[in-house]
Write a protein that holds these residues in place. Structure first.
Motif, PDB file in Angstrom:
ATOM      1  N   GLY A   1       1.029  -1.373   0.285  1.00 15.92           N
ATOM      2  CA  GLY A   1      -0.147   0.140  -0.127  1.00 15.92           C
ATOM      3  C   GLY A   1       0.700   1.042   0.390  1.00 15.92           C
ATOM      4  O   GLY A   1       1.489   1.343  -0.899  1.00 15.92           O
ATOM      5  N   MET A   2       0.651   1.818   1.223  1.00 22.05           N
ATOM      6  CA  MET A   2       1.622   3.163   1.578  1.00 22.05           C
ATOM      7  C   MET A   2       2.701   2.574   2.382  1.00 22.05           C
ATOM      8  O   MET A   2       3.052   1.824   3.264  1.00 22.05           O
ATOM      9  N   GLN A   3       3.834   3.174   1.515  1.00 19.62           N
ATOM     10  CA  GLN A   3       5.350   3.476   1.953  1.00 19.62           C
ATOM     11  C   GLN A   3       6.057   3.889   2.490  1.00 19.62           C
ATOM     12  O   GLN A   3       4.508   4.855   3.041  1.00 19.62           O
ATOM     13  N   GLY A   4       6.461   3.379   3.721  1.00 23.47           N
ATOM     14  CA  GLY A   4       7.229   4.715   4.550  1.00 23.47           C
ATOM     15  C   GLY A   4       7.367   5.749   5.106  1.00 23.47           C
ATOM     16  O   GLY A   4       6.779   7.101   5.509  1.00 23.47           O
ATOM     17  N   ILE A   5       7.867   5.973   3.852  1.00 24.61           N
ATOM     18  CA  ILE A   5       8.546   7.335   3.260  1.00 24.61           C
ATOM     19  C   ILE A   5       7.390   8.479   2.770  1.00 24.61           C
ATOM     20  O   ILE A   5       7.125   9.215   3.265  1.00 24.61           O
ATOM     21  N   ASP A   6       6.146   7.526   1.793  1.00 27.86           N
ATOM     22  CA  ASP A   6       4.996   8.584   1.998  1.00 27.86           C
ATOM     23  C   ASP A   6       4.052   9.051   3.257  1.00 27.86           C
ATOM     24  O   ASP A   6       3.796   9.997   2.762  1.00 27.86           O
ATOM     25  N   PHE A   7       4.661   7.974   3.733  1.00 23.47           N
ATOM     26  CA  PHE A   7       3.745   7.777   5.516  1.00 23.47           C
ATOM     27  C   PHE A   7       4.252   9.604   6.423  1.00 23.47           C
ATOM     28  O   PHE A   7       3.670   9.709   6.338  1.00 23.47           O
ATOM     29  N   LEU A   8       5.043   9.110   5.683  1.00 25.26           N
ATOM     30  CA  LEU A   8       5.928  10.122   6.662  1.00 25.26           C
ATOM     31  C   LEU A   8       5.952  11.485   5.675  1.00 25.26           C
ATOM     32  O   LEU A   8       5.999  12.737   6.823  1.00 25.26           O
ATOM     33  N   LYS A   9       5.860  11.800   5.025  1.00 23.82           N
ATOM     34  CA  LYS A   9       5.552  12.649   4.116  1.00 23.82           C
ATOM     35  C   LYS A   9       4.335  14.072   4.737  1.00 23.82           C
ATOM     36  O   LYS A   9       4.051  14.598   3.957  1.00 23.82           O
ATOM     37  N   ARG A  10       3.250  12.754   4.682  1.00 30.57           N
ATOM     38  CA  ARG A  10       2.063  13.307   4.586  1.00 30.57           C
ATOM     39  C   ARG A  10       1.695  13.319   5.887  1.00 30.57           C
ATOM     40  O   ARG A  10       0.814  14.246   6.732  1.00 30.57           O
ATOM     41  N   VAL A  11       2.692  13.404   7.051  1.00 33.67           N
ATOM     42  CA  VAL A  11       1.950  13.703   8.545  1.00 33.67           C
ATOM     43  C   VAL A  11       3.291  14.650   8.786  1.00 33.67           C
ATOM     44  O   VAL A  11       4.503  15.422   8.523  1.00 33.67           O
ATOM     45  N   GLU A  12       2.470  16.204   9.323  1.00 31.79           N
ATOM     46  CA  GLU A  12       2.623  17.374   9.346  1.00 31.79           C
ATOM     47  C   GLU A  12       3.100  17.973  11.060  1.00 31.79           C
ATOM     48  O   GLU A  12       2.935  18.914  10.972  1.00 31.79           O
ATOM     49  N   ASP A  13       3.260  16.977  11.727  1.00 33.02           N
ATOM     50  CA  ASP A  13       3.784  17.588  12.730  1.00 33.02           C
ATOM     51  C   ASP A  13       5.545  17.163  13.000  1.00 33.02           C
ATOM     52  O   ASP A  13       6.253  17.292  12.052  1.00 33.02           O
ATOM     53  N   LYS A  14       5.461  18.112  14.322  1.00 31.14           N
ATOM     54  CA  LYS A  14       7.252  18.038  14.735  1.00 31.14           C
ATOM     55  C   LYS A  14       8.170  16.682  15.287  1.00 31.14           C
ATOM     56  O   LYS A  14       8.937  16.918  16.401  1.00 31.14           O
ATOM     57  N   ALA A  15       6.763  15.536  15.191  1.00 33.50           N
ATOM     58  CA  ALA A  15       7.118  14.552  16.159  1.00 33.50           C
ATOM     59  C   ALA A  15       8.546  13.962  15.352  1.00 33.50           C
ATOM     60  O   ALA A  15       8.472  14.418  13.974  1.00 33.50           O
ATOM     61  N   GLY A  16       9.357  13.127  15.931  1.00 36.32           N
ATOM     62  CA  GLY A  16      11.180  12.645  15.282  1.00 36.32           C
ATOM     63  C   GLY A  16      10.696  11.619  14.733  1.00 36.32           C
ATOM     64  O   GLY A  16       9.569  10.930  14.780  1.00 36.32           O
ATOM     65  N   ARG A  17      11.401  11.326  13.548  1.00 44.04           N
ATOM     66  CA  ARG A  17      10.865  10.065  12.696  1.00 44.04           C
ATOM     67  C   ARG A  17      12.510   9.160  12.715  1.00 44.04           C
ATOM     68  O   ARG A  17      13.512   9.314  12.725  1.00 44.04           O
ATOM     69  N   ILE A  18      11.708   7.782  12.198  1.00 45.46           N
ATOM     70  CA  ILE A  18      12.951   6.863  12.442  1.00 45.46           C
ATOM     71  C   ILE A  18      12.331   5.956  11.507  1.00 45.46           C
ATOM     72  O   ILE A  18      10.845   5.415  11.146  1.00 45.46           O
ATOM     73  N   MET A  19      13.000   5.649   9.828  1.00 43.10           N
ATOM     74  CA  MET A  19      13.042   4.805   9.563  1.00 43.10           C
ATOM     75  C   MET A  19      13.173   3.303   9.191  1.00 43.10           C
ATOM     76  O   MET A  19      14.504   3.717   9.335  1.00 43.10           O
TER      77      MET A  19
END
Length: 84
Positions: free
Chosen positions: A66-84
């Motif tokens: 479905g949706m790849q991890g990078i695509d998910f992170l692109k849709r999330v617009e908050d200031k939370a930390g991110r680890i892939m």
């Protein structure tokens, strides 16, 4: 929701269960939430924010159906930390 949230997203249930268990043991001051898809995570994210919760960190698998991890992170617009 009183505790900040760490959200784990991975389509491999075994990896997800291990990750959640480890995080719950090491970070008791955080609420650990998990999803098996990026689409499910987007819905859960909205629920958390609607309840005035705060997401501190996203831990996301890069390759998921479905949706790849990078695509998910692109849709999330908050200031939370991110680890892939």
């Amino acid at each position: 929701m009183d505790k900040p949230v760490i959200m784990c997203i991975d389509d491999d249930k075994n990896v997800l269960e291990t990750l959640v268990r480890d995080l719950e043991n090491k970070y008791p001051n955080f609420e650990i939430e998990f999803c098996e898809s990026a689409a499910e995570a987007l819905e859960l994210r909205l629920e958390i924010l609607h309840e005035n919760g705060r997401i501190a960190l996203y831990i996301v698998d890069s390759k998921m159906p479905g949706m790849q991890g990078i695509d998910f992170l692109k849709r999330v617009e908050d200031k939370a930390g991110r680890i892939m």
